[in-house]
Design an enzyme around this catalytic site. Structure first.
Site, PDB file in Angstrom:
ATOM      1  N   CYS A 114     197.897 -61.580  49.775  1.00  0.00           N
ATOM      2  CA  CYS A 114     197.849 -62.837  49.034  1.00  0.00           C
ATOM      3  C   CYS A 114     198.740 -63.865  49.711  1.00  0.00           C
ATOM      4  O   CYS A 114     199.915 -63.588  49.988  1.00  0.00           O
ATOM      5  CB  CYS A 114     198.309 -62.616  47.598  1.00  0.00           C
ATOM      6  SG  CYS A 114     198.291 -64.111  46.587  1.00  0.00           S
ATOM      7  N   CYS A 122     204.184 -66.783  44.080  1.00  0.00           N
ATOM      8  CA  CYS A 122     203.896 -66.118  42.810  1.00  0.00           C
ATOM      9  C   CYS A 122     204.947 -65.052  42.499  1.00  0.00           C
ATOM     10  O   CYS A 122     205.374 -64.306  43.387  1.00  0.00           O
ATOM     11  CB  CYS A 122     202.500 -65.497  42.871  1.00  0.00           C
ATOM     12  SG  CYS A 122     202.085 -64.506  41.433  1.00  0.00           S
ATOM     13  N   CYS A 125     203.752 -60.135  42.252  1.00  0.00           N
ATOM     14  CA  CYS A 125     203.756 -58.967  43.143  1.00  0.00           C
ATOM     15  C   CYS A 125     205.081 -58.875  43.888  1.00  0.00           C
ATOM     16  O   CYS A 125     205.480 -59.815  44.575  1.00  0.00           O
ATOM     17  CB  CYS A 125     202.599 -59.049  44.138  1.00  0.00           C
ATOM     18  SG  CYS A 125     200.985 -58.774  43.379  1.00  0.00           S
ATOM     19  N   CYS A 201     193.197 -63.825  43.133  1.00  0.00           N
ATOM     20  CA  CYS A 201     194.329 -62.951  42.859  1.00  0.00           C
ATOM     21  C   CYS A 201     193.911 -61.566  43.325  1.00  0.00           C
ATOM     22  O   CYS A 201     193.114 -60.895  42.660  1.00  0.00           O
ATOM     23  CB  CYS A 201     194.678 -62.940  41.372  1.00  0.00           C
ATOM     24  SG  CYS A 201     196.030 -61.792  40.960  1.00  0.00           S
ATOM     25  N   TYR A 310     204.077 -45.282  18.185  1.00  0.00           N
ATOM     26  CA  TYR A 310     203.663 -46.489  18.912  1.00  0.00           C
ATOM     27  C   TYR A 310     202.228 -46.258  19.379  1.00  0.00           C
ATOM     28  O   TYR A 310     201.888 -46.452  20.547  1.00  0.00           O
ATOM     29  CB  TYR A 310     204.591 -46.768  20.091  1.00  0.00           C
ATOM     30  CG  TYR A 310     206.068 -46.650  19.768  1.00  0.00           C
ATOM     31  CD1 TYR A 310     206.778 -47.737  19.255  1.00  0.00           C
ATOM     32  CD2 TYR A 310     206.750 -45.453  19.965  1.00  0.00           C
ATOM     33  CE1 TYR A 310     208.130 -47.620  18.955  1.00  0.00           C
ATOM     34  CE2 TYR A 310     208.096 -45.328  19.662  1.00  0.00           C
ATOM     35  CZ  TYR A 310     208.787 -46.415  19.159  1.00  0.00           C
ATOM     36  OH  TYR A 310     210.129 -46.297  18.859  1.00  0.00           O
ATOM     37  N   GLU A 334     202.008 -47.080  14.046  1.00  0.00           N
ATOM     38  CA  GLU A 334     201.857 -48.246  14.920  1.00  0.00           C
ATOM     39  C   GLU A 334     202.280 -49.504  14.171  1.00  0.00           C
ATOM     40  O   GLU A 334     201.979 -49.661  12.984  1.00  0.00           O
ATOM     41  CB  GLU A 334     200.393 -48.372  15.373  1.00  0.00           C
ATOM     42  CG  GLU A 334     200.009 -49.697  15.993  1.00  0.00           C
ATOM     43  CD  GLU A 334     200.866 -50.075  17.192  1.00  0.00           C
ATOM     44  OE1 GLU A 334     201.255 -51.244  17.293  1.00  0.00           O
ATOM     45  OE2 GLU A 334     201.151 -49.200  18.028  1.00  0.00           O
ATOM     46  N   CYS A 407     207.275 -47.108  30.389  1.00  0.00           N
ATOM     47  CA  CYS A 407     207.027 -48.125  31.409  1.00  0.00           C
ATOM     48  C   CYS A 407     208.322 -48.641  32.014  1.00  0.00           C
ATOM     49  O   CYS A 407     208.283 -49.446  32.941  1.00  0.00           O
ATOM     50  CB  CYS A 407     206.214 -49.278  30.828  1.00  0.00           C
ATOM     51  SG  CYS A 407     207.014 -50.118  29.447  1.00  0.00           S
TER      52      CYS A 407
END
Length: 451
Positions: A114, A122, A125, A201, A310, A334, A407
């Site tokens: 990119c 950007c 990334c 993108c 969750y 949730e 995450c």
């Protein structure tokens, strides 16, 4: 933040609910920043040559200038670079910088696909300039470091690829594009409200780019979401500048649209209805990969009782409920009401599945007070992690196995350390490269009662 494309991973569980609002490309993890200390001279714009020695959580490399730590984007450990400070003042413990010139390049350096994945470009990334194998090595190193630093666990691990991308590109099925004053869609630089208009993108799927979102005039909108689900055509969700403006698409209010996602795992298959602005794993192979791995870790048996925390639209709950069968039971908790309604609507005749809308810690409290016990737990918390209250409650329910989908490796490590204090130890940990070209990594850990 560092991920300039989407915010669906903050503020809640990560399988079907809404996200905390932010503009594409901005920092989603930090709250209000401290005002600068008086009489400290800004270092922004200052240049220095330095050696990059390590990788830090967040995708930045570590260097030092006269003892001051410098976190540098666009570098690779082992390189010598000329860096320009982007944030920081004299006397700060650390400052941030961009590598604007590579003086001694790494053999793992490649040309970014990119043209805006460069300093000042950007913010999405972090690693387009790094070979895929080295990207995964760096991510594994970050996870190992967080486990060692925060949980006092030294554990080797690998970062596994996830099927569905093309050499780390064309995997992102959900993108929130920002809109500039001219109505052009694009993404933001790091720590900036500017918008960089894009022609393409490269990490977005062909379905996302093929909607023409980057060619259209979005005047009057502050952002536009594009969702390319596994079933059906892509969906665009314009987000007006003015909160009281209602945008309808085919007679449906934008944001209330739903898409269908199909999961075709080796161990389980099923369809899910997800709100267009709700969360679903953005990599096309992630949901199936994670279901297979979690089922392999937990090995649910007929008649067992399980919790899915969750739970979102029930990615794990539905797979586990089929495994435990009519003599078992699964409770899915949730915080997003729409996701709960969607899960309940898809499973009206599954009596062994109960869906509760509410805060996870509050919903667990009466189970603990009542002396309940469960066999299995899977939890997929937001980036901040489950936290001490939830981990303590889980230990009090005495499950034989806990699968923790994370995450953020730092939040995972903190929760593992808490679990250790309540009789649970890390039995297995694997990371998955569900976000190639970015610093993000998904980690799945297995916790079991300490021997």
């Amino acid at each position: 933040m560092s991920d300039g494309h989407d915010a669906r991973r903050d503020g809640r569980g990560r399988s079907g609910g809404p996200r905390r609002e932010r503009s594409a490309g901005g920092d989603r993890r930090r709250g209000r920043e401290r005002p600068p200390a008086p009489n400290k001279e800004s270092l922004v714009g200052a240049e220095a040559e330095l050696d990059l020695t390590d990788i830090a959580h967040g995708g930045r490399c570590v260097g030092r200038v006269e003892g001051q730590v410098v976190f540098v984007r666009h570098g690779i450990p082992g390189e010598r670079v000329r860096a320009v400070v982007t944030k920081g003042r004299e006397g700060d413990r650390f400052v941030f910088a961009d590598a604007v010139e590579v003086l001694t390049p790494s053999e793992d350096r490649v040309e970014p696909r990119c043209p805006v994945a460069v300093p000042g470009g950007c913010g999405g990334c972090d690693f387009q300039h790094v070979t895929l194998p080295r990207q995964r090595h760096l991510k594994a190193q970050v996870v190992r470091t967080q486990l060692s630093r925060l949980a006092k666990i030294d554990r080797d691990l690998e970062v596994r690829p996830v099927p569905g991308d093309t050499d780390g590109l064309r995997w992102r099925t959900r993108v929130e594009f920002a809109v500039d004053e001219a109505g052009r869609a694009g993404l933001r630089p790091q720590r900036s409200h500017d918008v960089i208009p894009l022609a393409d993108c490269p990490i977005a799927t062909e379905g996302v780019v093929g909607t023409g979102v980057l060619d259209a005039d979005w005047s009057g909108m502050r952002a536009v979401d594009v969702v390319a689900p596994s079933v059906g055509e892509p969906t665009l969700v314009p987000i007006p500048v003015e909160d009281d403006v209602v945008v309808e698409i085919d007679g449906v209010e934008a944001g209330e649209q739903c898409v269908v996602e199909h999961v075709d795992a080796a161990a389980w298959q099923g369809d899910f209805e997800v709100h267009a602005r709700g969360f679903w794993q953005v990599h096309p192979g992630a949901a199936a990969t994670f279901v297979d791995h979690v089922l392999g870790l937990l090995r649910p048996e007929p008649g067992e009782r399980a919790l899915d925390l969750y739970a979102g639209v029930g990615l794990f709950a539905r797979a586990i409920v089929d495994a435990v069968g009519p003599d078992g039971a699964v409770l899915a908790i949730e915080g997003d009401e729409r996701a709960c309604v969607s899960l309940a609507a898809l499973t009206p005749d599954v009596e062994q599945l109960e869906v509760r809308h509410g805060d996870v810690a509050r919903e667990l409290a009466p189970l603990v007070e009542g002396g309940d016990e469960v066999d299995l737990v899977v939890l997929d918390p937001p980036r901040t992690g489950a936290g001490a209250d939830v981990v303590q409650a889980l230990a009090a329910l005495h499950p034989r196995a806990i699968a923790y989908v994370a995450c953020d490796p730092a939040a995972l490590a903190r929760d593992i350390a808490t679990a250790a204090g309540h009789g649970y130890e890390l039995a297995d940990v694997v990371a998955f490269d569900a976000f190639p070209m970015t610093h993000h990594v998904e980690t799945i850990a297995l916790l079991v009662p300490s021997a």
